[in-house]
Design an enzyme around this catalytic site. Structure first.
Site, PDB file in Angstrom:
ATOM      1  N   VAL A 192      41.840  42.209  44.028  1.00 49.29           N
ATOM      2  CA  VAL A 192      41.789  41.114  43.132  1.00 49.29           C
ATOM      3  C   VAL A 192      42.586  41.810  41.806  1.00 49.29           C
ATOM      4  CG1 VAL A 192      40.099  39.891  41.682  1.00 49.29           C
ATOM      5  CG2 VAL A 192      39.723  40.609  43.976  1.00 49.29           C
ATOM      6  N   CYS A 193      43.750  40.928  41.445  1.00 43.79           N
ATOM      7  CA  CYS A 193      44.273  41.475  40.035  1.00 43.79           C
ATOM      8  C   CYS A 193      43.479  41.493  39.158  1.00 43.79           C
ATOM      9  CB  CYS A 193      45.472  40.361  39.818  1.00 43.79           C
ATOM     10  SG  CYS A 193      46.125  40.614  38.292  1.00 43.79           S
TER      11      CYS A 193
END
Lengths: 98, 119, 123
Positions: B77-78
């Site tokens: 997940v960024c």
């Protein structure tokens, strides 16, 4: 190149833009994009014309989900998710026209 | 073949994450490797452990966690996109990890194909 | 593991800035990609050309104006910026309206450029 289009041609210009620049290879229609590959759709003529230089595929589960599986345009090949994977693998590169 | 996947939309709002999930499953069934799944833009919401869909609906978040567990998938997940949208370590579903955008570029370099699912 | 590999990366921008977050978050990936020493190209077509429009003033919508960042890209060795001619034409814009130097390509040349890439990320 494999061009992946997921937008209805009557809602967004993704297919139109893709067809404008795409030189060769294939187009895979998924999600709402499959609507372009159905008989009577306003985009059908453009798609049929493009079929002379690009191979056209549509994702069968997305056609079925929208009740359009019986109206697939001639010249369009339907594939399942396995076929989707094969198309990505077969082409050197791919681009999603979001 | 090694695939990398980028998902740009959240669960339930857009079909992108469903399509990506079914693509990953089909690829794994065919013996391919999923090098990494990268969640960006609203796609970070796929990692929220606070998601509670109605019982008769698919559980998109749990489905990703399960696939990750079964196939040792790297679900990233960024961090910048996640912090903007309230996704943090405390509410991260199993199998996901938070990391930088460099992980997306690295996945693009290391995989044979990168496929984007979004709006 | 990825050391030494140089791939042709293309970032395709087809959306106007501010209406959605895609333009900004695309730019964030582009900046990160510079650290990986890859062969990076940026494409602006359709409404994406508006990302490069001169004179953006975002005070009134209380958003950060990120357009100056495009001018800073050459400092990151990102110098390949391509704009499709037909997209400019359809929006009443010319190269003079853009805040950075770009290479303007015809639709056919744009298609050829895309065919030549290894990794295409679209936003």
């Amino acid at each position: 190149m494999l061009h992946i289009v997921n937008k209805s041609p009557l809602e967004r210009n993704s297919l139109e833009s893709c067809l404008r620049v795409a030189q060769s290879g294939a187009i895979l229609l998924i999600e709402d994009g499959v609507l372009a590959a159905t008989r009577g759709n306003a985009a059908a003529a453009t798609l049929t014309e493009a079929a002379s230089r690009l191979k056209i595929y549509a994702l069968a589960p997305d056609l079925e989900a929208r009740g359009m599986q019986d109206r697939v345009l001639e010249g369009v090949t339907t594939v399942d998710y396995g076929g989707f994977v094969d198309l990505v693998a077969e082409h050197k590169n791919c681009q999603s026209w979001l | 073949m090694k695939f990398a996947i980028m998902i740009n939309e959240g669960p339930y709002q857009h079909q992108a994450t469903d399509s990506a999930y079914l693509f990953c499953k089909a690829a794994l069934d065919k013996g391919h490797e999923i090098r990494r799944v990268f969640f960006y833009h609203d796609g970070v919401n796929n990692a929220s452990s606070l998601t509670e869909p109605p019982q008769d609906d698919r559980n998109i978040v749990a489905r990703w966690s399960k696939l990750a567990e079964e196939h040792k998938l790297d679900l990233v997940v960024c961090v910048a996109a996640a912090l903007r949208r309230g996704i943090q370590e405390e509410n991260l579903a199993p199998g996901f990890r938070i990391s930088g955008l460099g992980q997306l570029v690295e996945a693009g370099i290391e995989a044979d194909r990168l496929v984007t699912f979004g709006d | 593991m990825s050391e030494g590999v140089v791939k042709k990366f293309m970032f395709v921008n087809r959306k106007s800035p501010y209406g959605t977050v895609y333009a900004l978050e695309s730019l964030e990936v582009v900046l990160i990609s510079a650290a990986f020493d890859q062969d990076v190209s940026l494409v602006f077509m359709d409404d994406g050309v508006y990302q490069l429009k001169k004179g953006q003033q975002t005070k009134g919508i209380e958003n950060k104006n990120f357009s100056p960042t495009y001018r800073a890209l050459d400092g990151y060795d990102i110098e390949k910026l391509y704009v499709e001619q037909e997209s400019l034409d359809a929006r009443g814009l010319t190269e003079d309206d853009l805040l950075v130097d770009v290479t303007v390509l015809s639709k056919a040349d744009m298609g050829k450029l895309m065919d030549d890439m290894d990794v295409v990320l679209s936003f």
